[in-house]
Design an enzyme around this catalytic site. Structure first.
Site, short mmCIF file in Angstrom:
data_model
loop_
_atom_site.label_atom_id
_atom_site.label_comp_id
_atom_site.label_asym_id
_atom_site.label_seq_id
_atom_site.Cartn_x
_atom_site.Cartn_y
_atom_site.Cartn_z
N ASP A 154 -1.47 16.66 19.83
CA ASP A 154 -0.16 16.06 19.61
C ASP A 154 0.84 16.35 20.73
O ASP A 154 1.91 16.93 20.50
CB ASP A 154 0.43 16.48 18.24
CG ASP A 154 -0.57 16.33 17.10
OD1 ASP A 154 -1.50 15.51 17.26
OD2 ASP A 154 -0.44 17.02 16.08
N ASP A 166 0.79 9.23 11.20
CA ASP A 166 1.92 9.62 12.06
C ASP A 166 2.49 8.51 12.97
O ASP A 166 1.72 7.80 13.59
CB ASP A 166 1.52 10.74 13.03
CG ASP A 166 0.61 11.78 12.42
OD1 ASP A 166 0.48 11.81 11.21
OD2 ASP A 166 0.04 12.56 13.21
N1 DQQ Z 1 -2.43 13.54 12.39
C1 DQQ Z 1 -2.04 14.93 12.40
C2 DQQ Z 1 -2.04 15.28 13.85
C3 DQQ Z 1 -3.20 14.52 14.37
C4 DQQ Z 1 -3.15 13.25 13.62
C5 DQQ Z 1 -0.72 15.13 11.74
C6 DQQ Z 1 -4.49 12.68 13.28
O1 DQQ Z 1 -2.14 16.65 14.10
O2 DQQ Z 1 -3.07 14.28 15.77
O3 DQQ Z 1 -0.56 14.36 10.60
O4 DQQ Z 1 -4.39 11.46 12.61
#
Ligand code: DQQ
Length: 461
Positions: free
Chosen positions: A144, A22
């Protein structure tokens, strides 16, 4: 060790080596755009998450910087998960999820996720400030955070999983340190996902857009792909009032690979989105080359008259244009023609006269593995990739009226394609894995004829 660069992007942001997922903390600070990202620098696979870091003056040319935060605090021992950045006076603040397991093993039932703060004055070196939002009772997936300023307060939305229901929770603060919960902003009804990752709430015109990446969305015909998806709901919201939906969930991008997008504002007030140009559980063949994962082009958002999100590449992308190869108007009748021998770093502009085209399928192909075409009977624009050697075959598509003119803008990089339809009406983005020498661009029309109007391709710097 050196990387094998056969698929390494020429003009997209990717990690120098190792794993990327991300985009995080997208922000304008101190004269630079900063992009952080989920990063595992020590291998080509997801692992204890670090925040990789790069900066840019123009959203096009990026400079790599040292890792900004690493999983070495008591609150984030097993990972610094996704989050966002805000500028508070002369401080750059990162708000991210601290992730750890109570035991020695990665047991989901003993998961601990909290929201944390790290700050910097120079935009390069960050200091941990510890936990700012603790896990609420009954929740263990809680991650997040996306923070923004509105009036005299900071607001934060964060994804949560309550039983098997995805939620977005809202928090408010005066100083970024002390937060109080304002409740559940929105949550999944049946089939809408067991966890809503990477929520983002922002204003566009006079509407609010709630963008998020649900896990476990039920498949629905062409619409939902099931399990992982990124999408949005339009609504109305004001501080202190509930979020009222005024639209249904819609996909952000209709291609194979676009997840965990995050938005930010440019100094001149444009709302930009960048996503991870990959998808969980999809093979990433570049892992064998020493790296994995890349980010999408920055896309400027707007709302259409009927309140749908539209995305166009930022205008800064035009600075990469070099030579223009022009393809004059012509009719294609049950044939294919070669238009470029080697498309590795190009922007293609393709215009078709829909009302004058009868071919069942007409469009463009790249080597043997990629076709982007109008399917008249299905009334859909289709992106088909065919890389059986890497277990990456399949189609994604979006509804398009075949009687209208069709304008496509395709950004092709070494292992990606992003298709922007009719000035942002819809996008299809996918990773592609052409073999060496298999990058010829061809136009085609099968079972009938199709009328091409003035088109061409820019070679990109
Ligand atoms: N990637 C997810 C998120 C988390 C992160 C989404 C972990 O929910 O924080 O792709 O690498």
């Amino acid at each position: 060790n050196t990387l094998n660069l056969r698929w390494y992007p020429r003009y997209h942001l990717a990690a120098r080596a190792g794993w990327m997922n991300d985009p995080n903390g997208l922000v304008w600070f101190d004269g630079w755009y900063h992009a952080f990202y989920q990063h595992h620098p020590y291998s080509n696979q997801w692992g204890p998450m670090h925040w990789g870091h790069a900066r840019s003056k123009d959203l096009v040319h990026w400079e790599h910087l040292p890792v900004a935060i690493a999983p070495e605090g008591p609150e984030d021992r097993d990972g610094c998960f996704s989050g966002s950045a805000v500028v508070n006076g002369d401080i750059l603040a990162l708000i991210y999820t601290g992730h750890k397991y109570h035991g020695e093993t990665a047991n989901e039932d003993e998961l601990f996720q909290v929201q944390c703060l790290a700050t910097s004055r120079d935009g390069i070196h960050f200091e941990r400030q510890g936990i700012i939002v603790d896990t609420p009772p009954g929740v263990h997936h809680f991650r997040d955070p996306k923070v923004w300023r509105e009036g005299d307060y900071w607001y934060l939305v964060v994804g949560a999983r309550m039983g098997d229901t995805g939620e977005v929770r809202l928090y408010c603060s005066e100083d970024l340190h002390q937060w109080h919960e304002e409740g559940v902003l929105d949550k999944a009804e049946s089939g809408m996902g067991f966890m809503w990752e990477c929520p983002d709430l922002f204003t566009l015109n006079d509407k609010r857009v709630l963008m998020f990446s649900p896990q476990g969305l039920a498949a629905a015909g062409f619409r939902n792909r099931n399990l992982f998806q990124s999408g949005y709901i339009i609504g109305d919201w004001q501080p202190g009032l509930p979020f009222i939906r005024t639209s249904e969930f819609a996909e952000m991008d209709y291609g194979h690979d676009f997840y965990a997008p995050q938005s930010f504002l440019t100094p001149d007030g444009r709302r930009i989105v960048i996503g991870w140009l990959d998808m969980w559980e999809s093979p990433l063949p570049e892992q064998q080359d020493g790296w994995a994962g890349m980010l999408s082009l920055p896309r400027e958002l707007s709302l259409s008259d009927d309140n749908r999100l539209q995305m166009c590449p930022v205008k800064e992308m035009e600075s990469l244009r070099q030579n223009w190869f022009s393809w004059p108007a012509r009719a294609l009748k049950n044939e294919q023609i070669s238009v470029l021998d080697e498309a590795e770093s190009v922007e293609v502009i393709l215009n078709w006269k829909g009302a004058l085209s009868t071919a069942e399928q007409y469009g463009i192909s790249l080597g043997k593995g990629l076709r982007v075409y109008m399917d008249i009977q299905m009334q859909r624009l289709v992106l088909e990739r065919y890389y059986p050697q890497y277990a990456l075959c399949g189609v994604r598509s979006v509804t398009i009226n075949p009687d209208n003119d069709l304008s496509l803008r395709l950004y092709i990089d070494r292992s990606s394609v992003e298709v922007f339809i009719n000035n942002g009406e819809a996008c299809l983005s996918s990773r592609i894995y052409p073999d060496a020498g298999d990058r010829e661009l061809r136009l085609f029309a099968w079972n009938g004829s199709a009328l091409l109007s003035e088109s061409g391709a820019w070679q990109l710097e």
